[in-house]
Design an enzyme around this catalytic site. Structure first.
Site: not given
Length: 592
Positions: A245, A318
């Protein structure tokens, strides 16, 4: 004429009837290609994107939609961009979740917005409902243990049953795709993002449970009652020591190590008929030395996943908002590179206009062929057929309470979760505490924010009964909080202290050490990753693998002797200061 991201789109052609889920693949292929011919390029490209939207109803005016998309409501996002899918969240950013019935109403509103275009193509409606800490809807729905808790329970049948209930409840709420199971093998105890989301550090156990969950999610009833599963994160995020992330992790395994450790669960998922596979924003030099994240790697996505493994289902990225995929390329280039690599759908681009126009420009310049776009759109259309979304896109809002969070579902999941608690150490014979006297429950709890329940300290104290007192100390207890806990411990007969991430939580380690110093019997409980026992040498250690109420209920039964512990470690727990030393081996677990 419709303007899409600043580009004029032609009026779409007439609709054609969708085949039933029982139709032959030949009929479906013929239908899909007919639909494809009826779609302008802009609509085709829209099918390759999955959008996050703001709001709890399709027509809710929310400034988040205006900021990101230039429109007011979730329905307008769907209509403007012709997206192939949407994804729901329960956090403060794009909170879509209030209750099961509300979620069904939101899903239906967005499906009607999608179906208002011609051809009438419904949405893939996605969510991350893994269980454990990654749970998007818990209130009034059944909540599930983490994957690692299922790994500790060692039952493929239970893993399949949990997934079947999960899939049936999601479909009743209008959700038709679950971004689960996690197929990563959590071989690195320092992994900051996977951990208990993984079934195990053992490839065989992980693969067995991944396959079981795929069959449960996708095979638990008629296609219109099930959801698409999505194994993640290919080619394997389990050995990462960084969070994708916020940065691009590098996996330093050799190709032989990758094939032996990370590959088996994905092979198992493919063999089980997985509908989609999600990519990882990681770089694996042994598989592709270019430095590109796997999401954008043709050697990995096409060379390995498509050609070597023979996978022809939907490959979805993702989130493209994650820094791991944005470090090397601009946002306009990332979707194009993903398509060149062999990916089909792009999840949550930070700027949908930029992303769509990047793909359109690549087609118009000849860099991407329209045939390449068609290839991915066909996969998306066939997934919608396979899962019965074409013939039943809408949920029955009135029937949601009969299918979601039922007493039968909750009891079944509780029975499954009761197998998870793992007693790692019981040197002083404190457990089972059949007559514990006055009990203090203290330690880690998470601050409440939308989508998460009350703290596990209070939940456990409630399950232990009137003799138990809850004294939560937060994620980083202050000196004053530690003093209060010590004082309360001295007035108690038994202390149960919850921990979460002792590796970085010095103040939590101080709390546990201070409580051990009182001389009172102390039961230390790792309520997320089971690696905490490597950092403090407590004489009694238990692991639960997550902190949700269903796991606290299971823990209470073990602590009081109402149930014998059955869990076996699905990972190896090393010494926190000497990683080469094993504190608790794979498969360890005491009982009585």
């Amino acid at each position: 004429m419709l303007t899409l991201g600043g580009v004029a789109a032609a009026e779409p052609a007439a609709a054609v009837s969708a085949p039933s889920p029982q139709a032959s693949t030949h009929v479906v292929d013929r239908w899909a290609r007919h639909i494809l011919r009826a779609m302008p390029l802009e609509q085709k490209v829209g099918q390759l994107f999955v959008a996050d939207v703001w709001g709890k109803s399709a027509d809710e005016v929310h400034p988040g939609n205006q900021r990101k998309y230039g429109v007011d409501t979730p329905a307008e996002v769907v209509r403007r961009y012709h997206v192939g899918g949407v994804i729901f969240f329960n956090h403060s950013g794009t909170d879509n979740v209030d209750s099961p019935t509300q979620l069904a109403r939101l899903s239906n509103g967005l499906q009607r917005a999608a179906l208002s275009a011609r051809p009438h193509i419904p949405l893939i409606v996605s969510i991350d409902q893994e269980g454990g800490r990654v749970t998007r809807i818990a209130d009034q729905a059944t909540e599930y243990p983490s994957a690692m808790a299922l790994g500790a329970g060692r039952s493929a049948d239970n893993a399949r049953t949990a997934a079947e209930i999960n899939g049936n409840e999601l479909r009743a709420m209008g959700v038709n795709q679950n971004f689960a199971p996690v197929a990563d093998v959590n071989s690195n105890p320092l992994n900051p993002i996977i951990g208990s989301r993984s079934f195990s550090a053992d490839p065989g156990l992980a693969g067995e449970l991944v396959a079981a969950q795929v069959r449960g999610l996708q095979g638990g009833g008629r296609p219109t009652e099930t959801v698409s599963a999505s194994a993640k994160h290919f080619p394997g995020h389990g050995d990462a020591a960084a969070d994708s992330h916020v940065e691009l992790p590098e996996i330093k395994r050799t190709e032989e190590e990758w094939r032996r450790i990370d590959l088996p669960p994905f092979e198992a998922a493919i063999a089980a008929g997985i509908d989609s596979i999600m990519t990882a924003h990681i770089t694996v030099p042994s598989l592709d030395p270019s430095g590109n994240p796997a999401t954008l790697s043709k050697p990995i996505m096409t060379g390995i996943l498509r050609e070597e493994l023979g996978y022809d289902g939907v490959v979805v990225t993702d989130s493209l908002q994650m820094q791991g995929v944005r470090e090397m390329h601009p946002d306009s280039e990332i979707p194009v590179l993903a398509l060149e690599a062999g990916v089909d759908q792009m999840l949550m681009p930070p700027d949908l206009d930029v992303a769509i126009n990047g793909v359109l420009d690549a087609v118009r310049s000849g860099r991407l062929s329209e045939e390449r776009i068609d290839q991915s759109v066909l996969r998306v259309l066939k997934l919608k057929w396979k899962r019965g979304i074409l013939v039943k896109p809408l949920a029955s809002e009135r029937s949601v309470p009969r299918h979601v969070g039922t007493a039968e579902h909750r009891a079944t999941i509780q029975r499954i979760t009761d197998r998870a608690p793992t007693v790692l150490r019981n040197d002083a014979g404190v457990l089972p505490a059949t007559n514990p006297g006055k009990v203090l429950v203290t330690g880690w709890n998470r601050p409440e924010y939308p989508g998460y329940p009350a703290d596990p300290v209070a939940a456990l104290a409630t399950h232990l009964g009137r003799s138990a007192t809850a004294l939560p100390t937060g994620t980083s207890p202050s000196g004053a909080a530690i003093e209060r806990a010590v004082a309360a411990a001295k007035e108690s007969d038994l202390v149960v202290v919850l921990t979460n991430n002792l590796r970085t939580g010095a103040s939590q380690r101080n709390l546990l050490t201070a409580l051990l110093g009182t001389g009172k019997p102390v039961v230390a409980v790792a309520v997320q990753e089971p690696y905490d026992p490597g950092y403090v040498d407590a004489p009694t250690w238990v692991a639960t693998y997550d902190w949700r109420a269903v796991s606290m209920a299971a823990l209470a039964k073990v602590l009081t002797g109402a149930a014998a512990p059955q869990g076996k470690l699905p990972v190896t727990v090393p010494d926190g200061t000497d990683p080469g030393t094993v504190r608790y081996p794979f498969g360890h677990g005491l009982s009585w």
